[in-house]
Every structure is written in C-alpha cells, then in structure tokens.
Design an enzyme around this catalytic site. Structure first.
Site, PDB file in Angstrom:
ATOM      1  N   GLU A 296      14.201 -15.359   0.437  1.00 39.45           N
ATOM      2  CA  GLU A 296      14.388 -16.465   1.008  1.00 39.45           C
ATOM      3  C   GLU A 296      13.555 -17.941   1.228  1.00 39.45           C
ATOM      4  OE1 GLU A 296      15.282 -15.034   5.405  1.00 39.45           O
ATOM      5  OE2 GLU A 296      16.299 -13.464   4.372  1.00 39.45           O
TER       6      GLU A 296
ATOM      7  N   ASP B 106       0.923  -0.992   0.170  1.00 41.68           N
ATOM      8  CA  ASP B 106       0.024   0.477  -0.252  1.00 41.68           C
ATOM      9  C   ASP B 106       1.050   1.205   0.001  1.00 41.68           C
ATOM     10  OD1 ASP B 106      -2.495   1.263   0.745  1.00 41.68           O
ATOM     11  OD2 ASP B 106      -1.868   1.910   2.200  1.00 41.68           O
TER      12      ASP B 106
HETATM   13  C1  GLC Z   1      -4.685   3.155  -0.613  1.00 40.21           C
HETATM   14  C2  GLC Z   1      -5.312   2.505  -0.758  1.00 40.21           C
HETATM   15  C3  GLC Z   1      -6.733   2.765  -0.318  1.00 40.21           C
HETATM   16  C4  GLC Z   1      -6.002   3.801   1.299  1.00 40.21           C
HETATM   17  C5  GLC Z   1      -4.824   4.206   0.970  1.00 40.21           C
HETATM   18  C6  GLC Z   1      -4.091   4.667   2.575  1.00 40.21           C
HETATM   19  O1  GLC Z   1      -4.228   4.294  -1.257  1.00 40.21           O
HETATM   20  O2  GLC Z   1      -5.826   1.305  -2.026  1.00 40.21           O
HETATM   21  O3  GLC Z   1      -7.407   1.898  -0.492  1.00 40.21           O
HETATM   22  O4  GLC Z   1      -7.225   4.583   1.381  1.00 40.21           O
HETATM   23  O5  GLC Z   1      -3.920   3.875   1.018  1.00 40.21           O
HETATM   24  O6  GLC Z   1      -3.688   3.671   3.555  1.00 40.21           O
END
Ligand code: GLC
Ligand code: MG
Length: 577
Positions: free
Chosen positions: A281, A230
C-alpha cells in the site's frame, strides 16, 4: 564456460536498458548491500557506554562511504534488554538508553539524505514479559482474552506440575514457565521459545495480527524502507502443540538438518501475505527480509511473490572452507530462489554468530554458534585471511549481501569477556559463552578512549587491545587494509553490477581448475578462491586463459605476486567480454 553466450547477453542488456523502464522497475533491495547496525555497540553519543541513535546518526557517513545501500537496525525499542533488545516492551517507542522517537526520525532522515535505505527489525514471535499486554495477561484469569494474546496452557501431571509439552528453549532449558495465579496458587504455563522474559505471542488470535499490522504502519509512516523479521519461522506453532521427538534418554532432539517442531510451520505464510499487502500500500519499494533458520528446501516458500522479498540464506554462513561446500552453498540457494523469482541473499556474520574472521580460523571443526570460549584458540591470521576471501566470493554473487558492523574492519570474535559482564541469556541459562563476543563495541579511532566508541571511554563490554590496531581510522586509506578491501569490492560490485541477477547472466563454475581451487564466473568477473596450502598461478587457470588476453586482477584478498594467488586467498579477475 561459455564466454560467447555471456557476451551477447551482456550486450543485449546494455542496449535495451536505457535509463528508463528497467531502472524505474529495479527494486533497490534486489541487489542491495545492507549494513547491519547493532545499536548497543555501534557508537555512543552520551558517554554512558551504551551505543545510541544519535551515535549512529553521527557515524552514518562511514556506512555511506563504505558503499552500502541500506542499513538494518537491530532493535532499539523500549526493552529491559534481557536479550539485547529482542525482548520488546513497546514496539512504538525508543528505549531511553538509545534516545527518543525524535532521534529515530533524525536518523532515518539523515540516512535518506546519504542515500541509505533503512530497515527496521521487527520482533513478532514474542514480546518482553514487561510488555503491558503480558502484564495484563498475568493479572487476568485463565481463559481470558488477555491470556489469549500469549500461549498459556494447563500443565501436565496430576496437579499441572509438568510443562504442557517437552519443548526446549533455543536458549536451553524448558520452553515453558509456570505462573502463580492471582490467588497465590501455582497456575498455568506460558511458552517462551527463547528466554523466560520473552513470552511467545498467540498468532491464532486476530488481535495479535492487528497489533502488528499497526506496528508495521507505525514504522512505514515514519519512513522505514523495510523490515527484518525476527524468528520469521516461529510465529505459528503446530496444531495441538505435539511433543518434539526424543532420544533414548527421553531428551527432546532435533534430527540433523531439520528444525524443532515449533519452527517452519506452514501457518506463518498467511502472516507474510497479510504483511505484504500492507507494505504494497505504501509508495516506494518497501521490503521484508526474514530471519528464518530453516532447511534449505523451505526457503522458496518464504519468498513467493506475495510474501517476503528476501530470506536470509544461512547456508553460505555455515559453509566450511572447502570448495565443494562453497559450490553447494552458492548453487543451491540460487536455484531455490529462481524457483520463485526472488533474489537470493548472502551473509557471513551477524550479531548471533561467531564473527567470520574468527570462525575461519577453526580449521576443519567449523562451528558458528554458542560463542567462543576462552579455551578455544582459533588461528587469527588464518581466520582473517580466509574471511577476506569468503567476503570477496560473496560480494561477486548476484543478489543482496548483508554485512555486520565491524566485519569491514576484520574484527575478531572476542573470547576474553569476564563472565559477570556477559549478557547473552543463553550464557545465563546454560553457561555457554554466548553471543557477546561478536557484540563488542566498534573501534573508530585507535588512540581515543574506548577507541572512539564513547566520549567518556565507557563501553558496556570491554574492548580488547587488538581493536586499537583495527580501528577504522587506522585502516582508512591504507592499501591492503580490510576496510579498503571492502570499499573497493563494493565500488566494483556497483560499477560492474555484480549484484544484479539478469536473465541469462548465470553464475558459472569454471571447470578444469586444480583441486582445492574454486573459480566462479558472474558477469565480467571470475572469482578465484584458493583453499589449498600452495599459491596458484592464475594464468594457468582455464577460465582466464579462455580469453585471448590474460585476465587482469581487479582485486585480491591477499597480494597477488608474479601472477600467483597465495593460499587462503581470493581474487577477482576481469574477463573481457
Ligand atoms: C533472533 C535474533 C536473536 C534473538 C532471537 C530471539 O534470532 O537475531 O538475537 O536472540 O531472535 O529474539
Ligand atoms: Mg549512549
């Protein structure tokens, strides 16, 4: 187009490619179709109206039957759910709303039994403000090691009453919030690129590196085949935290095509090299795919051989219904990925953008962000027709394709959600409609309560009536349904190895087609997309006519009649090599 050259390449690869070596070295993720599950909205087993892990496990067969190779699970960790779970309270536990760690183990085991790989979402840019480390940081003094896990700074102005810089949150408003110190006085500020309840970690601190190395191992040990990272472009901030550029009114602005100063800083790459070594790993081909909203030119850096395996290519998702836009959105990522020997990825929908069945109904004012408001009325029929076509185009291209739950049913974005039920923090902070409209629970059975989402008929977001007609059971086995279109496309994609990116097997744009028509050849297939308002006679196209026999239609997003491909449609033609 050079059919002869293509033909010899294809033959070479079949003869040299005995089951052996090539197969063994074929890493699954290179051409995988990955199905994104948003746990809150996939399937609810316990009737509380919130999707959960046992619900997902019970419906995994749908994904296997569809023909996907893997699932990516959006976060199911312990979380106050201020951002749908992207605000993590404990990276090594499951939120009770979704089940238990044992349920996660069962899910992974069942997926593996069905031949599905499992990709887990990892959220390393920020935690929830309820994470024990942030709570400790709040209790500790400025300058303490606890504070140093996050991005605390003194404010500007006489008494530190102004935020440390002018950065704006992705969810609108200031990216800084001031805390009250233990003695009750106004104190330092902490950075949150997203919601106030999502404090950013300090990736300059080795302890943060250690924390996440542990989290990766925790899920790898439990059988995760990969991670979706993310905000992969956000973890490392620029030295000295400089202000963003401002407009004439002093407001922070981001130049067109660029990203805010806090994104896409080179420091992030050291983290991926570190993580890659950890993944390497482990046995099996464990992988990482980065969510990075970055300028195209930056993409190759993320997928260098010792970094991530893939990065989402959001250019295709942002492409308008336009031949030139599609050409660019196809050619450029392929060229960039080739620079570093990585496969590219394709995606049209996810839990953050307006569903593509709705997006393509907007016409020229193409837009993907901030959700759909009640006053906007994109053309649903046109949107679905074009979405099906854009999907066919995507699924013929080499690389890996990411599908978002419900797109295989042609689900639209839902505009009609009462404000008080909307949960997207961007809606709460700024009043924009936000992303709830693409997160409405999935309809499984047209006649069941909550369309089969939940045994009690509960649903955390209301489902519109049209979801009944689009329910999976209404489409299964129905010729021409969106579900059957996806299944057939995935079956053919596998059979004809369309995802494979074999040397010499290039994606070619067929020249000499009428204006508004796009014809792309990959392997034995030519995809023809008709963006004009008129049907196109397929036999007159130079590509298919280049062979000595007419190219049969393998699959079309709208019925081809008398050899004519309707407006707003795409077809796969078989080129006999
Ligand atoms: C990413 C996720 C989104 C979230 C953001 C903050 O863009 O896909 O849904 O709100 O990160 O974590
Ligand atoms: Mg539930």
């Amino acid at each position: 187009m050079n059919i002869t050259a293509l033909s010899s390449t294809a033959q070479n690869s079949t003869t040299t490619d005995a089951p052996s070596q090539d197969a063994a070295h074929q890493q699954w993720w290179r051409d995988a179709v990955v199905y994104q599950v948003y746990p809150r909205s996939f399937a609810d087993s316990d009737g509380d109206g919130m999707g959960d892990l046992p619900g997902i496990t019970a419906r995994l067969e749908h994904i296997a039957e569809l023909g996907a190779d893997a699932i990516w699970l959006s976060p199911f960790y312990t979380s106050p759910q201020n951002d749908g779970g992207y605000d993590v309270g404990d990276y090594e536990d499951v939120d009770p709303r979704f089940g238990t760690l044992a349920d996660a183990d069962t899910l992974i085991a069942r997926a593996h039994e069905l031949g599905l790989k499992v990709i887990v979402d990892i959220v390393p840019n920020h935690s929830s403000s309820e994470h024990v480390l942030f709570q400790k940081a709040l209790e500790a003094a400025p300058g303490s090691p606890e504070r140093d896990m996050y991005m605390f700074r003194e404010g500007r102005g006489q008494d530190g009453e102004l935020p440390p810089n002018n950065w704006q949150s992705i969810f609108h408003g200031d990216a800084w919030t001031r805390v009250t110190e233990a003695d009750g006085t106004p104190g330092q500020w902490y950075l949150h690129l997203f919601d106030t309840t999502q404090p950013d970690f300090n990736w300059e601190n080795p302890a943060v590196h250690e924390l996440f190395a542990g989290v990766l191992r925790f899920w790898l040990d439990r059988g995760a085949d990969g991670f979706r990272v993310d905000v992969a472009h956000g973890m490392v901030k620029p030295e000295g935290l400089p202000d963003s550029p401002v407009d004439s009114e002093g407001m922070a602005v981001v130049p067109q095509g660029e990203v805010p100063v806090y994104f896409d800083n080179d420091g992030v790459h050291a983290i991926y090299r570190e993580w890659r070594a950890i993944l390497d790993e482990y046995p099996g081909d464990r992988m990482m795919v980065g969510e990075a909203w970055i300028p195209e030119r930056s993409m190759p850096k993320y997928v260098r051989p010792d970094e991530m395996h893939q990065v989402f290519n959001f250019g295709y998702l942002q492409s308008r219904w336009d031949v030139d836009a599609f050409r660019h959105a196809i050619a450029e990522p392929l060229r960039l990925a080739d620079e570093v020997g990585a496969p590219t990825t394709w995606v049209l929908s996810n839990h953050d953008v307006i569903r593509h069945a709705t997006r393509y109904g907007f016409g020229p004012e193409h837009r993907f962000g901030e959700g759909l408001s009640r006053d906007e009325h994109p053309d649903a029929e046109l949107g679905l027709a074009r979405a099906r076509a854009a999907t066919l185009l995507m699924l013929a291209l080499p690389g890996s394709a990411y599908l978002y739950q419900g797109e295989e049913l042609g689900l639209p974005e839902v505009a009609d959600i009462p404000d008080e039920l909307r949960e997207d923090p961007a809606h709460k902070r700024a009043g924009v409609p936000g992303r709830d409209g693409c997160r409405v629970p999935i309809p499984w059975e047209g006649d069941a309560p909550a369309y089969g989402f939940s045994p009690t008929g509960n649903s955390w977001l209301p489902q519109p009536v049209v979801f009944g007609e689009l329910a999976a059971d209404r489409q299964r086995g129905v010729a021409g349904s969106t579900l059957e279109l996806y299944r057939e496309a995935l079956r053919l994609r596998r059979e004809l190895r369309l995802g494979a990116h074999r040397p010499g097997d290039e994606v070619t744009f067929v020249d000499g087609v009428p204006e508004g028509v796009l014809a792309v050849q990959h392997g034995e297939v030519i995809v023809v997309v008709n963006t004009t308002a008129q049907p196109v006679q397929l036999s007159t196209l130079p590509g298919p006519a280049g062979g000595d026999r007419p190219a049969p239609v393998l699959l079309a997003s709208s019925a081809v009649q008398d050899g004519r491909l309707p407006a707003d449609a795409a077809a796969w033609l078989r080129v006999r090599l």
